[in-house]
Design a protein around this motif. Structure first.
Motif, PDB file in Angstrom:
ATOM      1  N   VAL A  57       0.859  -1.179   0.000  1.00  0.00           N
ATOM      2  CA  VAL A  57       0.000   0.000   0.000  1.00  0.00           C
ATOM      3  C   VAL A  57       0.901   1.236   0.000  1.00  0.00           C
ATOM      4  N   PRO A  58       0.659   2.218  -0.874  1.00  0.00           N
ATOM      5  CA  PRO A  58       1.465   3.443  -0.836  1.00  0.00           C
ATOM      6  C   PRO A  58       1.296   4.145   0.507  1.00  0.00           C
ATOM      7  N   THR A  59       2.384   4.442   1.183  1.00  0.00           N
ATOM      8  CA  THR A  59       2.314   5.083   2.494  1.00  0.00           C
ATOM      9  C   THR A  59       3.007   6.449   2.526  1.00  0.00           C
ATOM     10  N   THR A  60       3.376   6.955   1.357  1.00  0.00           N
ATOM     11  CA  THR A  60       3.970   8.289   1.309  1.00  0.00           C
ATOM     12  C   THR A  60       2.982   9.310   1.858  1.00  0.00           C
ATOM     13  N   GLY A  61       3.452  10.206   2.697  1.00  0.00           N
ATOM     14  CA  GLY A  61       2.567  11.220   3.261  1.00  0.00           C
ATOM     15  C   GLY A  61       1.706  10.714   4.398  1.00  0.00           C
ATOM     16  N   SER A  62       2.108   9.599   5.053  1.00  0.00           N
ATOM     17  CA  SER A  62       1.327   9.076   6.165  1.00  0.00           C
ATOM     18  C   SER A  62       1.328  10.049   7.339  1.00  0.00           C
ATOM     19  N   VAL A  63       0.244  10.004   8.100  1.00  0.00           N
ATOM     20  CA  VAL A  63       0.069  10.909   9.240  1.00  0.00           C
ATOM     21  C   VAL A  63      -0.163  10.070  10.490  1.00  0.00           C
ATOM     22  N   LEU A 344      -6.722  13.183  -1.599  1.00  0.00           N
ATOM     23  CA  LEU A 344      -7.047  11.799  -1.928  1.00  0.00           C
ATOM     24  C   LEU A 344      -5.834  10.884  -1.857  1.00  0.00           C
ATOM     25  N   ALA A 345      -4.682  11.360  -2.286  1.00  0.00           N
ATOM     26  CA  ALA A 345      -3.489  10.517  -2.325  1.00  0.00           C
ATOM     27  C   ALA A 345      -2.270  11.363  -2.644  1.00  0.00           C
ATOM     28  N   VAL A 346      -1.116  10.828  -2.295  1.00  0.00           N
ATOM     29  CA  VAL A 346       0.171  11.398  -2.681  1.00  0.00           C
ATOM     30  C   VAL A 346       0.885  10.350  -3.527  1.00  0.00           C
ATOM     31  N   GLU A 374      -1.541   0.707  -7.151  1.00  0.00           N
ATOM     32  CA  GLU A 374      -2.335   0.606  -5.928  1.00  0.00           C
ATOM     33  C   GLU A 374      -2.871   1.967  -5.502  1.00  0.00           C
ATOM     34  N   THR A 375      -2.089   3.019  -5.740  1.00  0.00           N
ATOM     35  CA  THR A 375      -2.571   4.360  -5.407  1.00  0.00           C
ATOM     36  C   THR A 375      -3.768   4.733  -6.271  1.00  0.00           C
ATOM     37  N   MET A 376      -3.743   4.377  -7.542  1.00  0.00           N
ATOM     38  CA  MET A 376      -4.888   4.652  -8.408  1.00  0.00           C
ATOM     39  C   MET A 376      -6.137   3.932  -7.906  1.00  0.00           C
ATOM     40  N   ARG A 377      -5.973   2.719  -7.423  1.00  0.00           N
ATOM     41  CA  ARG A 377      -7.114   1.989  -6.858  1.00  0.00           C
ATOM     42  C   ARG A 377      -7.631   2.701  -5.606  1.00  0.00           C
ATOM     43  N   THR A 378      -6.720   3.220  -4.811  1.00  0.00           N
ATOM     44  CA  THR A 378      -7.123   3.954  -3.606  1.00  0.00           C
ATOM     45  C   THR A 378      -7.927   5.194  -3.964  1.00  0.00           C
ATOM     46  N   ILE A 379      -7.456   5.946  -4.948  1.00  0.00           N
ATOM     47  CA  ILE A 379      -8.178   7.154  -5.372  1.00  0.00           C
ATOM     48  C   ILE A 379      -9.575   6.789  -5.868  1.00  0.00           C
ATOM     49  N   ALA A 380      -9.650   5.777  -6.721  1.00  0.00           N
ATOM     50  CA  ALA A 380     -10.946   5.365  -7.261  1.00  0.00           C
ATOM     51  C   ALA A 380     -11.890   4.943  -6.148  1.00  0.00           C
TER      52      ALA A 380
END
Length: 384
Positions: A57-63, A344-346, A374-380
């Motif tokens: 899972v893309p985790t760039t920009g996690s908080v 939505l995503a980074v 995977e990031t595109m799936r997250t955005i969708a």
């Protein structure tokens, strides 16, 4: 790390989650009617019980993210992560994704015959509109939805990157622009191309670009149309019964053609909130913030003038690279702190999208397990 919490037999776990995923979890838990801590626990149990490799899972920009788990659960998670060679942040993100997939958004949100309409726009070039448009369209097709992907940009980057031929500029050939000003001969369906990859099961259909779109603003101005803004909707409406989602890859423009795209993305009567509207790709730099302000002014002006309900579905920060220094990191911080529209995503500055474009292949079939895919799936998923 973990510290003792107040709930009996539970410990407070402090970790991180991607900002978009944290928001998804909060909203979906409320929709399902459960506590966030119970949702996380269920997701962790699903994740730990899964067999075989787990997709990253893309985790760039996690908080920062904190929750309460039964005593010993986090130690089990730590052991699974160690055995899998991944970080605790990655493990938690995979578990939350597993829970979100097990609890899809309330079907009432999309209980309508109207297809969802995603207008991907920014008058600033080079921010990733084409990558985001193509990526989310592919993600929807993967999910089993029938998708129409419209290359509304006469530069035709989307058409080219998918390995398709643009529609020739010819007085005897129809194009989207000609349909919009009523100078066409045949039906718009004659221009559609179905992507051949078995990955999408024939559900991903593209309306290729044509360079006469460079003249669309002028064509609209000289046309006999009494109102210009509904021009795109009038053309695409006959196609809508055949599709669940329509994605518009817009040109870098603030002209009349952009007004027509924005008008098409408005929320219609009877349509659920948060499924149709505007997605804005940006970069972590000052010029993107300026461009976003200009686009926002156009959207607000159009909505006010025509009494439209135009929703921002969210912002996507594209091509992010923290090593570019303070300008990039501080700009990302500003996008993350913006609550409306949501982030939505980074997307990192990674190679797979460029490789897919060079190979003239859709990203999600060329590199389906990549972080970008995977990031595109997250955005969708976030804007469904």
């Amino acid at each position: 790390m973990s510290t003792q919490g107040t709930p009996v037999d539970r410990e407070k776990v402090v970790s991180k989650l991607p900002a978009s995923m944290r928001q998804d979890l909060k909203v979906r838990a409320a929709m399902v009617g459960c506590d966030i801590q119970d949702a996380v626990l269920e997701g962790l149990n699903i994740w730990m019980a899964a067999d075989g490799p787990r997709s990253p899972v893309p985790t760039t920009g996690s908080v920062p993210f904190a929750t309460f788990l039964p005593q010993g659960t986090w130690d089990q998670v730590r052991a699974v992560c160690g055995a899998s060679g991944i970080t605790l942040v990655q493990g938690l993100a995979q578990a939350v994704r597993a829970w979100l997939l097990a609890h899809p958004a309330d079907s009432a949100r999309a209980a309508t015959d109207i297809p969802q309409r995603k207008v991907v726009c920014n008058q600033k070039g080079g921010v990733g509109k084409t990558a985001v448009s193509a990526g989310i369209a592919q993600a929807y097709a993967e999910q089993g939805k029938r998708v129409l992907l419209v290359d509304y940009d006469p530069q035709g980057h989307l058409t080219d990157q998918l390995g398709l031929e643009p529609i020739p500029v010819d007085k005897d050939r129809d194009s989207l622009a000609k349909h919009m000003v009523n100078t066409n001969d045949g039906p718009i369906s004659d221009l559609l191309v179905t992507m051949p990859q078995t990955h999408f099961g024939g559900r991903l259909v593209v309306l290729p670009a044509s360079q006469d779109g460079f003249l669309l603003d002028t064509m609209l101005a000289l046309s006999k149309l009494r109102t210009k803004e509904p021009a795109l909707e009038r053309v695409l409406r006959p196609l809508e019964p055949d599709f669940d989602v329509v994605v518009i890859d817009c040109p870098p423009s603030l002209g009349t053609s952009m007004d027509a795209a924005l008008y098409y993305g408005r929320r219609r009567d009877g349509e659920a909130v948060g499924v149709s509207g505007v997605v804005v790709p940006v970069q972590a730099e000052d010029s993107s913030a300026t461009a976003f302000t200009m686009l926002s002014e156009q959207i607000e002006s159009l909505a006010e003038d025509l009494a439209l309900d135009l929703e921002y579905l969210g912002i996507v920060v594209n091509l992010y690279e923290s090593r570019r220094g303070f300008v990039a990191t501080s700009s990302l911080d500003q996008w993350e702190r913006m609550e409306d529209p949501p982030l939505l995503a980074v997307i990192g500055d990674l190679k797979e999208q460029r490789e897919a474009a060079r190979a003239k292949q859709p990203l999600l079939s060329y590199a389906p397990d990549s972080e970008q895919a995977e990031t595109m799936r997250t955005i969708a998923r976030r804007i469904s």
